[in-house]
Design a protein around this motif. Structure first.
Motif, PDB file in Angstrom:
ATOM      1  N   ALA B  94       4.363   3.115   9.673  1.00 47.55           N
ATOM      2  CA  ALA B  94       3.186   2.768   8.872  1.00 47.55           C
ATOM      3  C   ALA B  94       3.494   2.922   7.390  1.00 47.55           C
ATOM      4  O   ALA B  94       3.113   2.087   6.563  1.00 47.55           O
ATOM      5  CB  ALA B  94       2.005   3.660   9.268  1.00 47.55           C
ATOM      6  N   SER B  95       4.210   3.986   7.058  1.00 49.36           N
ATOM      7  CA  SER B  95       4.506   4.247   5.658  1.00 49.36           C
ATOM      8  C   SER B  95       5.478   3.218   5.082  1.00 49.36           C
ATOM      9  O   SER B  95       5.355   2.795   3.944  1.00 49.36           O
ATOM     10  CB  SER B  95       4.996   5.699   5.544  1.00 49.36           C
ATOM     11  N   VAL B 118      -2.189   4.784  14.172  1.00 46.75           N
ATOM     12  CA  VAL B 118      -2.009   5.300  12.813  1.00 46.75           C
ATOM     13  C   VAL B 118      -2.671   4.312  11.863  1.00 46.75           C
ATOM     14  O   VAL B 118      -2.381   3.107  11.908  1.00 46.75           O
ATOM     15  CB  VAL B 118      -0.508   5.423  12.445  1.00 46.75           C
ATOM     16  N   PHE B 119      -3.562   4.819  11.024  1.00 50.81           N
ATOM     17  CA  PHE B 119      -4.299   3.941  10.119  1.00 50.81           C
ATOM     18  C   PHE B 119      -3.355   3.239   9.145  1.00 50.81           C
ATOM     19  O   PHE B 119      -2.298   3.761   8.794  1.00 50.81           O
ATOM     20  CB  PHE B 119      -5.317   4.737   9.300  1.00 50.81           C
ATOM     21  N   PRO B 121      -2.053   2.645   5.716  1.00 50.46           N
ATOM     22  CA  PRO B 121      -2.094   3.701   4.688  1.00 50.46           C
ATOM     23  C   PRO B 121      -2.663   3.229   3.353  1.00 50.46           C
ATOM     24  O   PRO B 121      -2.031   3.329   2.320  1.00 50.46           O
ATOM     25  CB  PRO B 121      -0.626   4.120   4.567  1.00 50.46           C
ATOM     26  N   ASP B 123      -6.119   4.036   2.792  1.00 51.50           N
ATOM     27  CA  ASP B 123      -7.294   4.900   2.701  1.00 51.50           C
ATOM     28  C   ASP B 123      -8.620   4.154   2.802  1.00 51.50           C
ATOM     29  O   ASP B 123      -9.671   4.683   2.432  1.00 51.50           O
ATOM     30  CB  ASP B 123      -7.246   5.763   1.430  1.00 51.50           C
TER      31      ASP B 123
END
Lengths: 508, 256
Positions: B94-95, B118-119, B121, B123
């Protein structure tokens, strides 16, 4: 060459790791090595400081190589470490005097009782923020110096040095007997019981009470400043940060404002709340500690709630009861039922820690009926971690006058989806997990990066924090209240189990 | 006691032979080893293949024990353990890609359940999708797993699948063609087949025995994941494949 990375060393209780981070605060490489746990007698837990230093010498170059980086691409080195563990060594030879005595070691139990006999366990709390307990460094150091009169003489002459793990590593990184720097940081020093929490200096009265000669103590420095350059491992690289591991996690989670808190869920759990520029003295069973200090700036304090048994309760279900094959399977087992079926487990395996501090309490399973299955036990085990968190949060709210509005979590147990949902349910606040779960190393990296200008300012680090998951409360208020009441009644029933004349308990 | 069924005895002998062999075996070899006519051996093997007890190697055409059979006897991977093993790698994916990450397992022949999320990233407000069920034929996760699930040829071949968007592949035969491509290149994709604004790229995760137990995917806007010709970007696909491989490695060490 462009300085692209910050290296963080996480010298933990079971292993030593080196992690490289890039400008965006992203993890680039990891190298890790475990060290031996030495158990010379029941209740004694030691580490070999030489083995740990050798592991640092190994993992740092490995992490650099893994990132395909050159050593001169590392802008700075930061250190986070297991707290309270004590190392003694000879200034001239650099040789440790025996093994390091770790924070888990309970050999000072009698000594602590003796010290508490005169003024109670809280007799030093006003000065150092801590109650008398075996796991802080002061009692351990007193025990070591009392064992051997020669050590005391050497210490008084400044020939014997004291340090927690970061002190030992920095001394070795900067030359050891050949000009090594002898220093500690405010967070690690705040766990010794020897530092005045307000002045951030070693306190004469405390040194006197624990019989510690000032000549053996390291200088206390802030968490974010260039201490010096490494002469080995990464020669020439600035050593620019040191923090105790839980404070490093607070920093890595960017809890920079009063009221922000993080909880790290591992074998035990540690909840730290930023309380701002003044120490908050707990009247609800929490520890007052230094959160962090940036250079010459004012320190930021924290309240800490330590929960002894969280992940280790899941391990108990796996290893002692054999109901699951691996820790994550507890969620599968718990999901075979809808709720706890009226069953509660209070894991007071070695008494109750924060906020109760009842050493005579022992664990119980209550609410058993013929209806209860292993699924209900699994639920009760996960709920025990959630309710223990709730008790610590309630104590924090009462001590700080701040109401927690959300909890940032990290650590291995955050992979348990049901547990994280349950924590959100019982706290009635959102629970959030960050994208980088290695918050201890990240905190050390942030601190080191700030010190050398790799990152310009504290506030900007918040932009690196990204939400990877968020759990919102779903439990109804009446149900939450009823369950909490049941939990508290279960906790009350664990009290007064071990009797003085019968220390091993009934049936022993 | 009634007499034994000869064809089942023979099938058992074939399975035992494959289990003892260190390499995949051809029909002639099997027939020879068991002194069966080639036609009979072939019939037994094809039946075992249909039910998933035998896998056929795409390139050599030889046979080995099937993943379904391994599943019958072995310890099935716990989905919460899969999440635990995958977490660090999913976070890194994800990152690195800036997209949301999901891990799914096949629950029924046609359904994928999300076991980890996993969202993205950035926010923004996102909802946890753990537990959500997706139609396997319409998502990259499902295709990555179906491509390595023997025995699906039967139900896919003749069937018409539900269309969720204008681009969902609804012809079973066409989907089988896609699955063959997935096997060749090692990753699957859906481009606006599940959601008309989104694309997804997935790669299979294997357990210690090499059996595909799930898949990991990134999901994002079609513009982010694909080039102007709606083809998934190879750079992103490579990252997904690397992540799947890392999780596979983690599962292998966890079981040691």
């Amino acid at each position: 060459m462009k300085r692209e990375f910050i290296a963080a060393i996480d010298q933990g209780t079971t292993s030593t790791r080196c992690i490289l981070f890039d400008h965006a605060g992203r993890l680039v490489s990891v190298a890790q090595r475990e060290h031996r746990q030495i158990f010379p007698r029941p209740g004694w837990v030691e580490h070999d400081p030489v083995e740990i230093w050798r592991n640092v010498e190994r993992v740092v170059p490995r992490a650099v190589a893994q990132a395909r980086a050159e050593p001169d691409q590392i802008a700075a080195l930061g250190i986070a470490n297991q707290r309270e563990t004590v190392v003694l060594w000879e200034r001239r030879s650099g040789r440790p005097v025996g093994n390091a005595i770790t924070w888990q070691d309970t050999r000072t139990a009698n000594l602590v009782d003796q010290l508490a006999a005169d003024g109670g366990v809280d007799r030093f709390r006003e000065r150092c923020g801590l109650p008398l307990m075996t796991y802080f460094s002061g009692p351990t150091l007193k025990w070591m110096l009392r064992q051997d009169p020669i050590l005391r003489e050497q210490a008084e002459r400044g020939e014997l040095l004291f340090g927690t793990m970061e002190t030992w590593l920095i001394w070795n990184l900067t030359g050891g007997p050949d000009g090594g720097l002898h220093l500690t940081d405010v967070t690690n020093a705040s766990r010794t019981m020897l530092m005045d929490l307000s002045t951030l200096q070693w306190d004469e009265e405390l040194l006197d009470a624990f019989g510690v000669p000032a000549a053996m103590l390291p200088h206390i420095r802030s968490n974010v400043e260039v201490y010096g350059a490494a002469t080995t491992v990464l020669p020439g690289t600035s050593i620019a940060a040191a923090l105790g591991d839980q404070q490093a996690a607070l920093f890595g989670q960017t809890c920079f404002s009063p009221g922000e808190a993080k909880c790290t869920y591992g074998t035990g759990a540690f909840l730290l709340l930023n309380t701002g520029p003044d120490p908050v003295r707990s009247s609800h069973g929490l520890l007052s500690t230094v959160g962090y200090q940036v250079g010459d700036g004012a320190p930021t304090y924290a309240l800490e709630g330590s929960i002894a048994v969280t992940g280790s309760l899941v391990q108990w279900l796996r290893d002692r009861l054999g109901l699951i094959d691996s820790a994550p399977e507890i969620e599968t087992l718990a999901r075979t039922v809808e709720d706890n079926g009226g069953c509660y487990i209070v894991p007071a395996f070695s008494g109750l820690f924060a906020p109760h501090w009842r050493s005579e309490a022992r664990g119980l399973i209550i609410g058993l009926t013929s209806y209860i299955t292993k699924g209900h036990l699994a639920r009760a085990i996960l709920e025990a971690t959630a309710w223990q968190t709730r008790e610590v949060v309630d104590a924090m709210n009462a001590d700080s006058g701040l109401a927690l509005t959300g909890l940032k979590v990290d650590g291995g147990m955050t992979s348990d989806h049901l547990l994280m949902q349950t924590i959100a349910d019982v706290l009635d606040v959102p629970v959030e997990r960050p994208l980088v779960s290695e918050t201890v190393s990240l905190g050390a990296a942030y601190a080191a990066g700030l010190a050398v200008g790799f990152w310009p300012e504290l506030k900007g680090l918040r932009h690196h924090w990204h939400r990877a998951a968020r759990w919102l409360p779903e439990m109804s208020a009446p149900r939450r209240a009823k369950e909490y009441d049941n939990w508290q009644r279960a906790v009350a029933r664990t009290y007064d189990w071990i009797r003085n004349e019968d220390e091993d308990g009934p049936g022993a | 006691m009634p007499g034994t069924v000869q064809s089942i005895e023979r099938a058992a002998a074939v399975l035992r032979l494959l289990a003892e062999s260190t390499r995949p075996l051809g029909v002639v070899e099997i027939a020879h080893a068991l002194s069966l006519p080639k036609g009979t051996a072939h019939g037994i093997i094809r039946t075992l293949h249909t039910v998933g007890f035998v896998d056929q190697d795409d390139r050599s055409g030889r046979y080995q024990l099937g993943s379904q059979l391994v599943r019958l006897g072995g310890h099935q991977l716990d989905r919460n353990e899969l999440r635990s093993c995958a977490m660090n790698w999913a976070d890194t994916l994800a990152s690195r890609t800036g997209e949301s990450v999901r891990i799914g397992v096949l629950d029924q022949p046609s359904q994928v359940t999300i076991v980890h999320h996993v969202f993205r990233p950035d926010d923004s407000v996102q909802v946890m999708e753990i537990g959500r069920v997706l139609p396997a034929h319409a998502c990259a996760l499902g295709k990555a797993i179906l491509a390595h699930t023997p025995g699906n040829g039967g139900w896919l071949k003749g069937s018409t699948l539900e269309g969720l968007t204008a681009r969902t592949v609804t012809d079973g035969r066409a989907l089988l063609g896609q699955l063959s491509t997935v096997r060749e290149r090692g990753w699957a994709s859906d481009v606006e087949e599940l959601d008309s604004r989104e694309a997804s790229i997935a790669a299979p995760i294997r357990d210690h025995g090499g059996v595909v137990v799930g898949a990991v995917a990134i999901t994002g806007s079609t513009k982010a994941l694909c080039d102007t010709g709606r083809n998934p970007r190879p750079r992103l696909a490579a990252r997904v494949v690397d992540t799947a491989r890392a999780i596979t490695g983690e599962l292998a060490t966890r079981r040691e």
